[in-house]
Design a protein around this motif. Structure first.
Motif, PDB file in Angstrom:
ATOM      1  N   SER A  14       3.112  23.556  20.719  1.00  0.00           N
ATOM      2  CA  SER A  14       3.429  23.062  19.379  1.00  0.00           C
ATOM      3  C   SER A  14       2.369  23.540  18.398  1.00  0.00           C
ATOM      4  O   SER A  14       1.197  23.690  18.740  1.00  0.00           O
ATOM      5  CB  SER A  14       3.530  21.537  19.373  1.00  0.00           C
ATOM      6  OG  SER A  14       2.282  20.957  19.667  1.00  0.00           O
ATOM      7  N   LEU A  15       2.811  23.783  17.170  1.00  0.00           N
ATOM      8  CA  LEU A  15       1.956  24.323  16.117  1.00  0.00           C
ATOM      9  C   LEU A  15       2.404  23.726  14.788  1.00  0.00           C
ATOM     10  O   LEU A  15       3.607  23.598  14.542  1.00  0.00           O
ATOM     11  CB  LEU A  15       2.100  25.851  16.076  1.00  0.00           C
ATOM     12  CG  LEU A  15       1.470  26.614  14.929  1.00  0.00           C
ATOM     13  CD1 LEU A  15      -0.052  26.581  15.025  1.00  0.00           C
ATOM     14  CD2 LEU A  15       1.951  28.062  14.936  1.00  0.00           C
ATOM     15  N   SER A  16       1.446  23.356  13.941  1.00  0.00           N
ATOM     16  CA  SER A  16       1.789  22.896  12.591  1.00  0.00           C
ATOM     17  C   SER A  16       0.719  23.359  11.614  1.00  0.00           C
ATOM     18  O   SER A  16      -0.435  23.574  11.975  1.00  0.00           O
ATOM     19  CB  SER A  16       1.933  21.372  12.538  1.00  0.00           C
ATOM     20  OG  SER A  16       0.687  20.745  12.721  1.00  0.00           O
ATOM     21  N   ALA A  17       1.137  23.534  10.360  1.00  0.00           N
ATOM     22  CA  ALA A  17       0.222  23.884   9.275  1.00  0.00           C
ATOM     23  C   ALA A  17       0.613  23.051   8.062  1.00  0.00           C
ATOM     24  O   ALA A  17       1.800  22.889   7.778  1.00  0.00           O
ATOM     25  CB  ALA A  17       0.304  25.368   8.945  1.00  0.00           C
ATOM     26  N   SER A  18      -0.384  22.504   7.362  1.00  0.00           N
ATOM     27  CA  SER A  18      -0.075  21.668   6.204  1.00  0.00           C
ATOM     28  C   SER A  18      -1.120  21.830   5.109  1.00  0.00           C
ATOM     29  O   SER A  18      -2.299  22.076   5.380  1.00  0.00           O
ATOM     30  CB  SER A  18       0.023  20.198   6.611  1.00  0.00           C
ATOM     31  OG  SER A  18      -1.202  19.741   7.133  1.00  0.00           O
ATOM     32  N   GLY A  19      -0.655  21.695   3.875  1.00  0.00           N
ATOM     33  CA  GLY A  19      -1.510  21.740   2.698  1.00  0.00           C
ATOM     34  C   GLY A  19      -0.756  21.136   1.529  1.00  0.00           C
ATOM     35  O   GLY A  19       0.465  21.004   1.562  1.00  0.00           O
ATOM     36  N   ALA A  20      -1.464  20.752   0.482  1.00  0.00           N
ATOM     37  CA  ALA A  20      -0.836  20.125  -0.682  1.00  0.00           C
ATOM     38  C   ALA A  20       0.099  21.109  -1.375  1.00  0.00           C
ATOM     39  O   ALA A  20      -0.221  22.283  -1.546  1.00  0.00           O
ATOM     40  CB  ALA A  20      -1.905  19.639  -1.646  1.00  0.00           C
ATOM     41  N   ASN A  21       1.276  20.609  -1.771  1.00  0.00           N
ATOM     42  CA  ASN A  21       2.252  21.450  -2.451  1.00  0.00           C
ATOM     43  C   ASN A  21       2.951  20.637  -3.545  1.00  0.00           C
ATOM     44  O   ASN A  21       4.141  20.382  -3.475  1.00  0.00           O
ATOM     45  CB  ASN A  21       3.268  22.010  -1.459  1.00  0.00           C
ATOM     46  CG  ASN A  21       4.125  23.092  -2.096  1.00  0.00           C
ATOM     47  OD1 ASN A  21       3.603  23.979  -2.745  1.00  0.00           O
ATOM     48  ND2 ASN A  21       5.426  23.002  -1.926  1.00  0.00           N
ATOM     49  N   ASN A  22       2.170  20.200  -4.530  1.00  0.00           N
ATOM     50  CA  ASN A  22       2.737  19.496  -5.680  1.00  0.00           C
ATOM     51  C   ASN A  22       1.776  19.601  -6.844  1.00  0.00           C
ATOM     52  O   ASN A  22       0.592  19.875  -6.663  1.00  0.00           O
ATOM     53  CB  ASN A  22       3.037  18.026  -5.342  1.00  0.00           C
ATOM     54  CG  ASN A  22       1.817  17.285  -4.821  1.00  0.00           C
ATOM     55  OD1 ASN A  22       0.697  17.785  -4.879  1.00  0.00           O
ATOM     56  ND2 ASN A  22       2.023  16.098  -4.304  1.00  0.00           N
ATOM     57  N   GLY A  23       2.279  19.409  -8.051  1.00  0.00           N
ATOM     58  CA  GLY A  23       1.422  19.551  -9.229  1.00  0.00           C
ATOM     59  C   GLY A  23       0.868  20.957  -9.332  1.00  0.00           C
ATOM     60  O   GLY A  23       1.615  21.932  -9.294  1.00  0.00           O
TER      61      GLY A  23
END
Length: 143
Positions: free
Chosen positions: A95-104
């Motif tokens: 399993s692999l995931s990547a996340s970062g802010a994506n608003n404003g």
């Protein structure tokens, strides 16, 4: 009688000694195939303040399943992540995931891929996903 018992003991000891072999390894299955998992993430996360002409790097969190646990790494800005894990057995769940802010003023986009390699050479499966803000990819070993 004593001689017979000693000979019988030596015979049974030799039988046990030679029947146990160090090459017996059930960890990787019957055919001793070894599987390696290659994780790849590209993309990145940036912050662009209002009325600004430049972007600043923003944090990205990448999580992947290592041999024993989930490992988390943090990168900033442009992401070119690659990691190989192995050898693992057939029951391993990649399993692999990547996340970062994506608003404003934040913008994050990622593409993630998992490749399953048998004995480190033959590609036997892969899975990928792309998106903004958060992606998740899973892949089973189907061999």
């Amino acid at each position: 009688m004593k001689k017979f018992l000693i000979l019988m003991f030596v015979f049974v000891s030799n039988l046990l000694f030679f029947s146990a072999c160090s090459s017996d390894n059930d960890e990787y299955g019957d055919n001793n195939a070894r599987y390696y998992i290659k994780y790849t993430v590209t993309g990145g996360s940036w912050f662009r303040p209002p009325f600004a002409h430049t972007s600043n790097p923003a944090p990205t969190t990448i999580e992947f399943h290592d041999k024993n646990s989930i490992v988390s790494e943090s990168l900033s800005g442009s992401v070119k992540f690659s990691k190989v894990v192995g050898p693992v057995n057939k029951k391993f769940k990649a399993s692999l995931s990547a996340s970062g802010a994506n608003n404003g003023g934040y913008s994050a986009s990622y593409e993630g891929t998992i490749e399953i390699l048998k004995d480190g050479e033959k590609l036997i499966g892969s899975s990928s996903n792309a998106g903004r803000g958060y992606i998740e990819v899973t892949c089973d070993i189907n061999d």
